[in-house]
Design an enzyme around this catalytic site. Structure first.
Site, PDB file in Angstrom:
ATOM      1  N   GLU A  66     -31.234  61.951   5.159  1.00  0.00           N
ATOM      2  CA  GLU A  66     -31.288  63.163   5.971  1.00  0.00           C
ATOM      3  C   GLU A  66     -32.245  62.991   7.145  1.00  0.00           C
ATOM      4  O   GLU A  66     -32.040  63.575   8.221  1.00  0.00           O
ATOM      5  CB  GLU A  66     -31.708  64.359   5.114  1.00  0.00           C
ATOM      6  CG  GLU A  66     -30.668  64.828   4.116  1.00  0.00           C
ATOM      7  CD  GLU A  66     -30.601  63.928   2.889  1.00  0.00           C
ATOM      8  OE1 GLU A  66     -31.545  63.133   2.680  1.00  0.00           O
ATOM      9  OE2 GLU A  66     -29.607  64.019   2.151  1.00  0.00           O
TER      10      GLU A  66
ATOM     11  N   PRO B 262     -29.895  47.228  -0.391  1.00  0.00           N
ATOM     12  CA  PRO B 262     -30.056  48.294  -1.396  1.00  0.00           C
ATOM     13  C   PRO B 262     -30.514  49.607  -0.750  1.00  0.00           C
ATOM     14  O   PRO B 262     -31.244  49.598   0.251  1.00  0.00           O
ATOM     15  CB  PRO B 262     -31.131  47.734  -2.337  1.00  0.00           C
ATOM     16  CG  PRO B 262     -31.097  46.254  -2.108  1.00  0.00           C
ATOM     17  CD  PRO B 262     -30.750  46.076  -0.662  1.00  0.00           C
ATOM     18  N   ARG B 263     -30.096  50.703  -1.344  1.00  0.00           N
ATOM     19  CA  ARG B 263     -30.438  52.015  -0.801  1.00  0.00           C
ATOM     20  C   ARG B 263     -31.935  52.290  -0.892  1.00  0.00           C
ATOM     21  O   ARG B 263     -32.520  52.862   0.028  1.00  0.00           O
ATOM     22  CB  ARG B 263     -29.664  53.097  -1.565  1.00  0.00           C
ATOM     23  CG  ARG B 263     -29.940  54.531  -1.099  1.00  0.00           C
ATOM     24  CD  ARG B 263     -29.397  54.784   0.274  1.00  0.00           C
ATOM     25  NE  ARG B 263     -29.546  56.179   0.684  1.00  0.00           N
ATOM     26  CZ  ARG B 263     -29.165  56.652   1.859  1.00  0.00           C
ATOM     27  NH1 ARG B 263     -28.605  55.835   2.749  1.00  0.00           N
ATOM     28  NH2 ARG B 263     -29.330  57.916   2.165  1.00  0.00           N
TER      29      ARG B 263
ATOM     30  N   GLU C 111     -33.614  49.165   9.544  1.00  0.00           N
ATOM     31  CA  GLU C 111     -32.806  48.191  10.272  1.00  0.00           C
ATOM     32  C   GLU C 111     -31.332  48.218   9.884  1.00  0.00           C
ATOM     33  O   GLU C 111     -30.555  47.377  10.348  1.00  0.00           O
ATOM     34  CB  GLU C 111     -33.359  46.782  10.055  1.00  0.00           C
ATOM     35  CG  GLU C 111     -34.728  46.550  10.683  1.00  0.00           C
ATOM     36  CD  GLU C 111     -35.072  45.074  10.773  1.00  0.00           C
ATOM     37  OE1 GLU C 111     -35.376  44.620  11.893  1.00  0.00           O
ATOM     38  OE2 GLU C 111     -35.017  44.397   9.728  1.00  0.00           O
TER      39      GLU C 111
ATOM     40  N   ASN D 281     -23.218  57.712   4.437  1.00  0.00           N
ATOM     41  CA  ASN D 281     -22.676  57.895   5.778  1.00  0.00           C
ATOM     42  C   ASN D 281     -21.899  56.665   6.268  1.00  0.00           C
ATOM     43  O   ASN D 281     -22.487  55.603   6.461  1.00  0.00           O
ATOM     44  CB  ASN D 281     -23.842  58.204   6.728  1.00  0.00           C
ATOM     45  CG  ASN D 281     -23.400  58.346   8.170  1.00  0.00           C
ATOM     46  OD1 ASN D 281     -22.220  58.541   8.464  1.00  0.00           O
ATOM     47  ND2 ASN D 281     -24.349  58.238   9.082  1.00  0.00           N
TER      48      ASN D 281
END
Length: 419
Positions: A59, A268-269, A310, A334
């Site tokens: 967000e 990875p998130r 990045e 997204n």
């Protein structure tokens, strides 16, 4: 009554939340920093601020174009950005430096929120996406501060959940001055669970207004050359979660069997999983290079994107992009950033968090849904073996992005007109 019970529960849970915060800080000391802010103890603002709340890193990134536009529109009004996660706060600071103020958002107890609101003196509260915190909204509204729910999305699944606590949610939505919904379906669902029709508009998603600067394109080109991209195909798996990395690496092994030069960039998130994913890559017997270590990666089979901020650039290094959180029931992330690069977009079947955007990309032929790791490997291989087709699919994805730009200007004008 439900709001009272919610507040009572949160008050009773707060000591355990703080103990958990302390425990997490043993491994990551930065979590201990600014714990007072989570209880509402922040520096007093000498003048009213526009408070932009973005719960986590996703967000926060989505809020960036909005914050930039608000700064351009009225640079005299200070902006305070809040997040609930360390990574969200760090990402905001990396993007804006001293252009805006920062704080961790308070825990949603009446005392914490009241202290916070009293100190920051908000001129307006801008909430990204669907962060409906009862005390944050109620106590801000009690000061006659306009509240805006921006880039608002509400999946069918979430709407059903909110409808079960309608007596709590309906007063919150009635307190919101403007709901800027991403799509008509989102708007209808918000009204169904209690938003006033006259306060709901469909503006589209500001995520379509993603900008890729010349400098970012140059940086991506340099890294692609460093990774040997002139002589090897490259695909990226971005924002991956536990339960996906194993599948992605297995798919990559199948690709290597067909073309041993293929490179996977995996991102990875969550930063706390970087080392775990590196260990998983090594356990598979795959050669690894890490971005954070400055490894060249020209001979590696996997390149780990283990730095913050990045990802947008890394999409530009790839030929094909897979967006994670979708092979498991996380709801997806997204897909518009790779689409804005003109890359063909792939995902798993679980995309309910962005269902409208994924539907638009699929209808525009810029997206492939893959249900399994076998399908993922087959689709990536097909695109990497036919770069002309990959470029066509990527162009269609970019066309969807370009056709839907313009939400940002609507949202900024809507906020400034109502503040």
């Amino acid at each position: 009554m439900l709001h009272y019970l919610y507040s009572l529960f949160f008050r009773l849970a707060l000591p355990f939340v703080l103990i958990r915060l302390w425990w997490q800080g043993r491994q990551s000391p930065e979590i201990w920093h600014h714990w007072q802010q989570r209880l509402g103890y922040v520096a007093r603002s000498p003048e009213p601020v526009i408070w932009v709340h973005a719960v986590s890193v996703g967000e926060t990134i989505a809020a960036a174009p909005l914050v930039k536009a608000l700064l351009r529109r009225n640079p005299a009004v200070p902006i305070l950005m809040t997040a609930m996660t360390v990574t969200g706060s760090e990402r905001a600071k990396a993007m804006f430096g001293d252009q805006v103020h920062y704080a961790f958002s308070p825990y949603d107890t009446p005392g914490s929120v009241k202290r916070f609101v009293d100190r920051i003196n908000p001129k307006a509260l801008v909430i990204m996406e669907t962060e409906l915190w009862p005390n944050m909204i109620a106590l801000t509204h009690s000061r006659n501060v306009p509240i805006f729910l921006i880039n608002a999305r509400l999946s069918s699944r979430s709407a059903r959940g909110y409808s079960r606590v309608g007596s709590l949610v309906k007063p919150l939505l009635e307190s919101i001055s403007w709901v800027a919904a991403q799509a008509d379906g989102d708007a209808q669902r918000f009204m169904k669970i209690g938003a006033k029709p006259e306060t709901v508009s469909v503006t589209g998603s500001i995520k379509f207004d993603v900008e890729i600067s010349r400098s970012l394109r140059d940086e991506a080109a340099v890294l692609r050359a460093t990774l040997g991209g002139e002589r090897r195909p490259i695909w990226i798996a971005a924002s991956t979660h536990i339960g996906e990395d194993e599948q992605i690496l297995s798919a990559h092994q199948k690709l290597l069997a067909g073309d041993p030069t293929t490179l996977l960039i995996i991102v990875p998130r969550h930063p706390d999983r970087f080392d775990d994913v590196a260990a998983l890559v090594n356990s598979k017997g795959l050669s690894l290079a890490r971005r954070s270590l400055g490894d060249g990666g020209s001979n590696a089979q996997v390149y780990l994107g283990d730095t913050m901020g990045e990802l947008l650039m890394l999409y530009g290094v790839s030929d094909v992009a897979f967006v994670g959180g979708s092979l498991i029931e996380r709801g997806g992330h997204n897909p518009l950033e790779p689409a804005a690069w003109g890359r063909p977009v792939l995902s798993g079947p679980h995309v309910f968090n962005f269902e409208t955007i994924y539907a638009q990309l699929k209808a525009g032929n810029g997206l492939f849904i893959t249900d399994t790791q076998e399908e993922l490997a087959e689709r990536v291989a097909a695109l990497l073996n036919d770069l002309e087709m990959a470029r066509a699919v990527g162009a269609w994805a970019l066309a969807v992005v370009d056709a839907n730009r313009g939400a940002l200007e609507k949202v900024v004008s809507g906020i400034t007109d109502r503040t």
